[in-house]
Design a protein around this motif. Structure first.
Motif, mmCIF file in Angstrom:
data_model
loop_
_atom_site.group_PDB
_atom_site.id
_atom_site.type_symbol
_atom_site.label_atom_id
_atom_site.label_comp_id
_atom_site.label_asym_id
_atom_site.label_seq_id
_atom_site.Cartn_x
_atom_site.Cartn_y
_atom_site.Cartn_z
ATOM 1 N N UNK A 153 -14.598 59.442 -5.216
ATOM 2 C CA UNK A 153 -13.149 59.271 -5.365
ATOM 3 C C UNK A 153 -12.491 60.341 -4.496
ATOM 4 N N UNK A 154 -11.896 59.908 -3.393
ATOM 5 C CA UNK A 154 -11.384 60.831 -2.375
ATOM 6 C C UNK A 154 -10.015 61.370 -2.782
ATOM 7 N N UNK A 155 -9.830 62.675 -2.592
ATOM 8 C CA UNK A 155 -8.526 63.282 -2.891
ATOM 9 C C UNK A 155 -7.877 63.912 -1.666
ATOM 10 N N UNK A 156 -8.688 64.318 -0.670
ATOM 11 C CA UNK A 156 -8.158 65.007 0.505
ATOM 12 C C UNK A 156 -8.974 64.648 1.744
ATOM 13 N N UNK A 157 -8.283 64.461 2.863
ATOM 14 C CA UNK A 157 -8.955 64.331 4.162
ATOM 15 C C UNK A 157 -8.074 64.957 5.234
ATOM 16 N N UNK A 158 -8.702 65.802 6.058
ATOM 17 C CA UNK A 158 -8.034 66.374 7.223
ATOM 18 C C UNK A 158 -8.900 66.122 8.454
ATOM 19 N N UNK A 159 -8.250 65.883 9.591
ATOM 20 C CA UNK A 159 -8.955 65.607 10.848
ATOM 21 C C UNK A 159 -8.305 66.407 11.966
ATOM 22 N N UNK A 160 -9.129 66.979 12.846
ATOM 23 C CA UNK A 160 -8.632 67.717 14.009
ATOM 24 C C UNK A 160 -9.007 66.964 15.274
ATOM 25 N N UNK A 161 -8.005 66.649 16.116
ATOM 26 C CA UNK A 161 -8.288 65.897 17.332
ATOM 27 C C UNK A 161 -7.425 66.365 18.495
ATOM 28 N N UNK A 162 -7.762 65.876 19.684
ATOM 29 C CA UNK A 162 -7.041 66.232 20.912
ATOM 30 C C UNK A 162 -7.352 65.174 21.974
ATOM 31 N N UNK A 163 -6.650 65.292 23.119
ATOM 32 C CA UNK A 163 -6.900 64.454 24.294
ATOM 33 C C UNK A 163 -6.895 62.959 23.946
ATOM 34 N N UNK B 182 -9.050 56.430 23.467
ATOM 35 C CA UNK B 182 -10.024 57.521 23.452
ATOM 36 C C UNK B 182 -9.388 58.772 22.870
ATOM 37 N N UNK B 183 -10.178 59.541 22.115
ATOM 38 C CA UNK B 183 -9.721 60.857 21.663
ATOM 39 C C UNK B 183 -10.934 61.735 21.407
ATOM 40 N N UNK B 184 -10.694 63.031 21.338
ATOM 41 C CA UNK B 184 -11.761 63.990 21.069
ATOM 42 C C UNK B 184 -11.631 64.545 19.660
ATOM 43 N N UNK B 185 -12.723 64.516 18.903
ATOM 44 C CA UNK B 185 -12.802 65.320 17.689
ATOM 45 C C UNK B 185 -13.055 66.755 18.113
ATOM 46 N N UNK C 255 -16.865 65.658 19.781
ATOM 47 C CA UNK C 255 -17.288 64.576 20.655
ATOM 48 C C UNK C 255 -16.127 63.644 20.943
ATOM 49 N N UNK C 256 -16.284 62.857 22.010
ATOM 50 C CA UNK C 256 -15.272 61.855 22.331
ATOM 51 C C UNK C 256 -15.538 60.600 21.503
ATOM 52 N N UNK C 257 -14.475 60.070 20.938
ATOM 53 C CA UNK C 257 -14.554 58.830 20.173
ATOM 54 C C UNK C 257 -13.828 57.746 20.956
ATOM 55 N N UNK C 258 -14.489 56.607 21.148
ATOM 56 C CA UNK C 258 -13.914 55.480 21.891
ATOM 57 C C UNK C 258 -13.637 54.343 20.920
ATOM 58 N N UNK C 259 -12.372 54.049 20.746
ATOM 59 C CA UNK C 259 -11.968 52.969 19.841
ATOM 60 C C UNK C 259 -11.665 51.738 20.682
ATOM 61 N N UNK C 260 -12.519 50.730 20.590
ATOM 62 C CA UNK C 260 -12.350 49.499 21.358
ATOM 63 C C UNK C 260 -11.679 48.441 20.488
#
Length: 252
Positions: free
Chosen positions: A63-73, A128-131, A167-172
Motif C-alpha cells: 500500500x503506497x503512501x509516498x513516491x519521489x522521482x529525480x530526473x533531468x534532460x 527521453x529522460x534521465x533518471x 540511466x536514460x529512459x526511452x518512452x515509446x
C-alpha cells in the motif's frame, strides 16, 4: 555623368534581384505552426481506462503512501516524415537542470509540471529522460543519492524502496501523440508495472528492525525484489495526452 548613371542603374538592378530572391524564399518557406506543450508527471494503472484518474494505491501486498522521482534532460522526439523535414526533431523540455518530483505524499497524489516548451505541430513518437541521483539536498535527506524513493506498507509493516539508478529512459508510443494546439502531456508511472513480478516470498524484514527495506544496499536481503523493481522502470513509464485535468494537484 554617363558612367555614374550606369553604375547607379547596375546597383539598382542588383538590389532589385536580391529583393526578388528574398521574397521568393519567404513565399516558399512559410512559418511553421508551433504550440505550447507542458509535460506533467503523474501516476496511474495500466489496467485503468485511459482517461481515468488513479485513486488506488494498493498493488499486490504494497500500500503506497509516498513516491519521489529525480530526473533531468527531458526531450520530446518528433516522428520523422517528409513533411517534417524542416522542423527540428527534438523539443528540449529540461536540460542540465535536475528536478525532484513528488508524485505521492502521505497518500495524496500530485501532478507536478516537469517543464513547458514550444513544439512544432506534428506527431511525436518518443520521450527521453534521465533518471538522476538527487544530490541537491542535505545528506540526511531520504532522497540523497537516490533517483527514486517510495514508502509503503507491506502486510502492515512499514516499507521503503530506494533506487539509485542513473540511466536514460526511452518512452515509446507507437501510435504517436499529435501536437496541434496547446496541451498537457502526462509522463505517467504505472504503479502496477512498477511493482510487477515482486514475489511476496522475496520480501522480508530481514534484520528484524520493524522496517522492510528494498534497496541497493540489500540491508534486509531483498536483493531479488530490488532487481525486479529496477528492471520494471522502463516499462512502467508511459506518456498520455491530457484527458484528465480536473482537480489535479501540483507539487514540485
Amino acid at each position: 555623368m554617363n558612367t555614374t548613371r550606369k553604375i547607379g542603374n547596375l546597383l539598382l538592378a542588383v538590389s532589385a534581384g536580391v529583393l526578388a530572391v528574398a521574397c521568393t524564399e519567404n513565399e516558399e518557406t512559410p512559418e511553421l505552426a508551433q504550440s505550447e506543450v507542458s509535460i506533467v508527471a503523474s501516476v496511474g494503472s495500466s489496467e485503468a481506462d485511459p482517461g481515468a484518474r488513479t485513486t488506488n494505491l494498493v498493488y499486490g501486498n504494497f500500500e503506497i503512501s509516498d513516491i519521489k522521482v529525480s530526473l533531468d534532460n527531458v526531450k520530446l522526439i518528433l516522428r520523422g516524415t517528409t513533411e517534417d523535414s524542416n522542423k527540428p526533431s527534438i523539443v528540449q523540455i529540461r536540460n542540465n537542470s535536475p528536478q525532484l518530483l513528488t508524485l505521492i505524499e502521505d497518500g495524496v497524489i500530485y501532478e507536478p509540471i516537469i517543464g513547458t516548451a514550444m513544439a512544432y505541430d506534428g506527431v511525436y513518437g518518443k520521450l527521453d529522460f534521465d533518471l538522476v541521483k538527487t544530490m541537491e539536498v542535505p545528506v540526511d535527506d531520504e532522497m540523497y543519492g537516490l533517483s527514486v524513493f517510495a514508502k509503503a506498507s507491506w502486510f502492515g509493516i512499514p516499507a521503503e524502496v530506494s533506487i539509485d539508478l542513473e540511466e536514460e529512459v526511452n518512452v515509446m508510443f507507437n501510435q504517436g501523440v499529435e501536437v496541434a494546439g496547446a496541451q498537457d502531456l502526462y509522463l505517467t508511472l504505472y504503479l502496477d508495472k512498477f511493482l510487477e513480478g515482486v514475489d511476496p516470498n522475496l520480501v522480508s524484514d530481514g534484520n528484524g528492525d520493524g522496517l522492510v527495506e528494498v534497496g541497493p544496499d540489500n540491508v534486509d536481503g531483498n536483493g531479488e525484489a530490488y532487481e525486479a523493481i529496477t528492471a520494471n522502470m522502463q516499462d512502467a513509464m508511459t506518456l498520455k495526452n491530457g484527458e484528465f485535468k480536473k482537480d489535479k494537484k501540483d507539487k514540485s
